[in-house]
Design a protein around this motif. Structure first.
Motif, PDB file in Angstrom:
ATOM      1  N   HIS A  33      42.886  27.969  -5.436  1.00 47.82           N
ATOM      2  CA  HIS A  33      43.299  28.932  -4.314  1.00 47.82           C
ATOM      3  C   HIS A  33      44.575  29.675  -4.544  1.00 47.82           C
ATOM      4  N   GLU A  34      45.589  29.049  -5.228  1.00 54.58           N
ATOM      5  CA  GLU A  34      46.811  29.932  -5.374  1.00 54.58           C
ATOM      6  C   GLU A  34      46.556  31.093  -6.418  1.00 54.58           C
ATOM      7  N   ASN A  35      45.572  30.698  -7.189  1.00 61.20           N
ATOM      8  CA  ASN A  35      45.041  31.711  -8.625  1.00 61.20           C
ATOM      9  C   ASN A  35      44.190  32.698  -7.813  1.00 61.20           C
ATOM     10  N   LEU A  36      43.491  32.335  -6.872  1.00 58.16           N
ATOM     11  CA  LEU A  36      42.543  33.437  -6.340  1.00 58.16           C
ATOM     12  C   LEU A  36      43.492  34.335  -5.422  1.00 58.16           C
ATOM     13  N   ILE A  37      44.441  33.882  -4.859  1.00 53.17           N
ATOM     14  CA  ILE A  37      45.472  34.904  -4.200  1.00 53.17           C
ATOM     15  C   ILE A  37      45.978  35.736  -4.967  1.00 53.17           C
ATOM     16  N   ASN A  38      46.452  35.260  -6.252  1.00 50.99           N
ATOM     17  CA  ASN A  38      47.363  36.084  -7.250  1.00 50.99           C
ATOM     18  C   ASN A  38      46.407  37.033  -7.729  1.00 50.99           C
ATOM     19  N   ILE A  39      45.059  36.699  -7.973  1.00 52.25           N
ATOM     20  CA  ILE A  39      44.091  37.543  -8.452  1.00 52.25           C
ATOM     21  C   ILE A  39      43.890  38.548  -7.530  1.00 52.25           C
ATOM     22  N   GLN A  40      43.703  38.235  -6.119  1.00 51.74           N
ATOM     23  CA  GLN A  40      43.303  39.417  -5.300  1.00 51.74           C
ATOM     24  C   GLN A  40      44.373  40.422  -5.087  1.00 51.74           C
ATOM     25  N   ALA A  41      45.552  39.920  -5.152  1.00 51.08           N
ATOM     26  CA  ALA A  41      46.798  40.795  -4.877  1.00 51.08           C
ATOM     27  C   ALA A  41      46.756  41.626  -6.168  1.00 51.08           C
ATOM     28  N   LEU A  42      46.608  41.309  -7.493  1.00 47.94           N
ATOM     29  CA  LEU A  42      46.342  41.943  -8.430  1.00 47.94           C
ATOM     30  C   LEU A  42      45.418  43.262  -8.427  1.00 47.94           C
ATOM     31  N   LEU A  43      44.285  42.687  -7.678  1.00 46.39           N
ATOM     32  CA  LEU A  43      43.080  43.594  -7.362  1.00 46.39           C
ATOM     33  C   LEU A  43      43.519  44.920  -6.573  1.00 46.39           C
ATOM     34  N   VAL A  44      44.394  44.332  -5.412  1.00 43.41           N
ATOM     35  CA  VAL A  44      44.965  45.491  -4.477  1.00 43.41           C
ATOM     36  C   VAL A  44      45.656  46.431  -5.413  1.00 43.41           C
ATOM     37  N   GLN A  45      46.304  46.052  -6.306  1.00 42.81           N
ATOM     38  CA  GLN A  45      47.430  47.152  -7.139  1.00 42.81           C
ATOM     39  C   GLN A  45      46.315  47.962  -8.093  1.00 42.81           C
ATOM     40  N   VAL A  46      45.357  47.112  -8.566  1.00 39.30           N
ATOM     41  CA  VAL A  46      44.360  47.777  -9.408  1.00 39.30           C
ATOM     42  C   VAL A  46      43.669  48.978  -8.633  1.00 39.30           C
ATOM     43  N   HIS A  47      42.874  48.503  -7.344  1.00 43.83           N
ATOM     44  CA  HIS A  47      42.312  49.492  -6.515  1.00 43.83           C
ATOM     45  C   HIS A  47      43.158  50.745  -6.207  1.00 43.83           C
ATOM     46  N   SER A  48      44.446  50.550  -5.825  1.00 47.20           N
ATOM     47  CA  SER A  48      45.083  51.642  -5.668  1.00 47.20           C
ATOM     48  C   SER A  48      45.488  52.515  -6.952  1.00 47.20           C
ATOM     49  N   GLU A  49      45.607  51.923  -8.183  1.00 49.70           N
ATOM     50  CA  GLU A  49      45.604  52.863  -9.193  1.00 49.70           C
ATOM     51  C   GLU A  49      44.558  53.283  -9.850  1.00 49.70           C
ATOM     52  N   TYR A  50      43.308  52.659  -9.699  1.00 47.72           N
ATOM     53  CA  TYR A  50      42.162  53.281 -10.279  1.00 47.72           C
ATOM     54  C   TYR A  50      41.017  53.885  -9.227  1.00 47.72           C
ATOM     55  N   GLY A  51      41.315  53.279  -8.227  1.00 48.84           N
ATOM     56  CA  GLY A  51      40.185  53.606  -7.046  1.00 48.84           C
ATOM     57  C   GLY A  51      38.829  52.656  -7.082  1.00 48.84           C
ATOM     58  N   ALA A  52      38.528  52.377  -5.904  1.00 48.82           N
ATOM     59  CA  ALA A  52      37.265  51.368  -5.490  1.00 48.82           C
ATOM     60  C   ALA A  52      36.176  51.731  -6.412  1.00 48.82           C
ATOM     61  N   SER A  53      35.707  53.060  -6.778  1.00 45.44           N
ATOM     62  CA  SER A  53      34.570  53.317  -7.371  1.00 45.44           C
ATOM     63  C   SER A  53      34.633  52.895  -8.988  1.00 45.44           C
ATOM     64  N   GLN A  54      35.983  52.633  -9.260  1.00 45.38           N
ATOM     65  CA  GLN A  54      36.036  52.151 -10.938  1.00 45.38           C
ATOM     66  C   GLN A  54      35.846  50.419 -10.944  1.00 45.38           C
ATOM     67  N   ILE A  55      36.120  49.794  -9.856  1.00 49.22           N
ATOM     68  CA  ILE A  55      36.147  48.238  -9.788  1.00 49.22           C
ATOM     69  C   ILE A  55      34.850  47.850  -9.988  1.00 49.22           C
ATOM     70  N   ARG A  56      34.400  46.791 -10.923  1.00 55.80           N
ATOM     71  CA  ARG A  56      33.170  46.229 -10.913  1.00 55.80           C
ATOM     72  C   ARG A  56      33.063  44.720 -10.324  1.00 55.80           C
ATOM     73  N   ALA A  57      34.333  44.168 -10.838  1.00 50.79           N
ATOM     74  CA  ALA A  57      34.689  42.647 -10.549  1.00 50.79           C
ATOM     75  C   ALA A  57      34.555  42.255  -9.013  1.00 50.79           C
ATOM     76  N   LYS A  58      33.942  40.896  -8.850  1.00 51.02           N
ATOM     77  CA  LYS A  58      33.962  40.291  -8.039  1.00 51.02           C
ATOM     78  C   LYS A  58      34.873  39.233  -8.077  1.00 51.02           C
ATOM     79  N   ILE A  59      35.597  39.075  -7.143  1.00 45.96           N
ATOM     80  CA  ILE A  59      36.750  37.640  -7.525  1.00 45.96           C
ATOM     81  C   ILE A  59      36.303  36.502  -6.487  1.00 45.96           C
ATOM     82  N   VAL A  60      35.935  35.400  -7.128  1.00 44.62           N
ATOM     83  CA  VAL A  60      35.871  34.150  -6.125  1.00 44.62           C
ATOM     84  C   VAL A  60      36.212  32.955  -6.851  1.00 44.62           C
ATOM     85  N   LEU A  61      36.510  32.163  -6.093  1.00 46.67           N
ATOM     86  CA  LEU A  61      36.757  30.720  -6.517  1.00 46.67           C
ATOM     87  C   LEU A  61      35.643  30.009  -7.368  1.00 46.67           C
TER      88      LEU A  61
END
Length: 114
Positions: A33-61
């Motif tokens: 769960h901690e790893n999941l939270i950290n990955i989701q936080a990184l996803l937020v950064q990537v989302h703001s940097e690259y935009g939603a249309s560029q992101i393919r990955a789904k993040i799950v446990l």
């Protein structure tokens, strides 16, 4: 323990996630769960940097669909002795089978649509 089950892990090396991973990969599995939270936080950064249309990955446990270990964190085997390694392998195998079943269902749905 892994080798006893037929898994040669000697060539595997861990690495940190990179922003590009969210663009290149369809699925990123978190082990706890901690790893999941950290990955989701990184996803937020990537989302703001690259935009939603560029992101393919789904993040799950990893255990998201595993009925035996449903949404359970993968424990660190080094703190559980021999049993700890065996339990981690059991959970990895079980969760992997669950993902294979999910992929089969998705593939079957794609075939049925065509």
């Amino acid at each position: 323990h892994a080798l006893n089950r037929g898994y040669d892990l000697s060539a595997l090396r861990a690495r940190q996630l990179k922003p590009q991973d969210f663009i290149e990969f369809d699925l990123i599995l978190a082990m706890d769960h901690e790893n999941l939270i950290n990955i989701q936080a990184l996803l937020v950064q990537v989302h703001s940097e690259y935009g939603a249309s560029q992101i393919r990955a789904k993040i799950v446990l990893m255990s998201e669909h595993d009925q035996t270990y449903l949404k359970q964190a993968l424990p660190d085997p080094y703190y559980g002795g021999v049993e700890g390694f065996e339990r981690v392998l059991d959970q990895c195998e079980s969760s992997s089978r669950a993902w294979v079943n999910i992929f089969r269902q998705q593939f079957k749905q794609q075939i049925d649509v065509k």
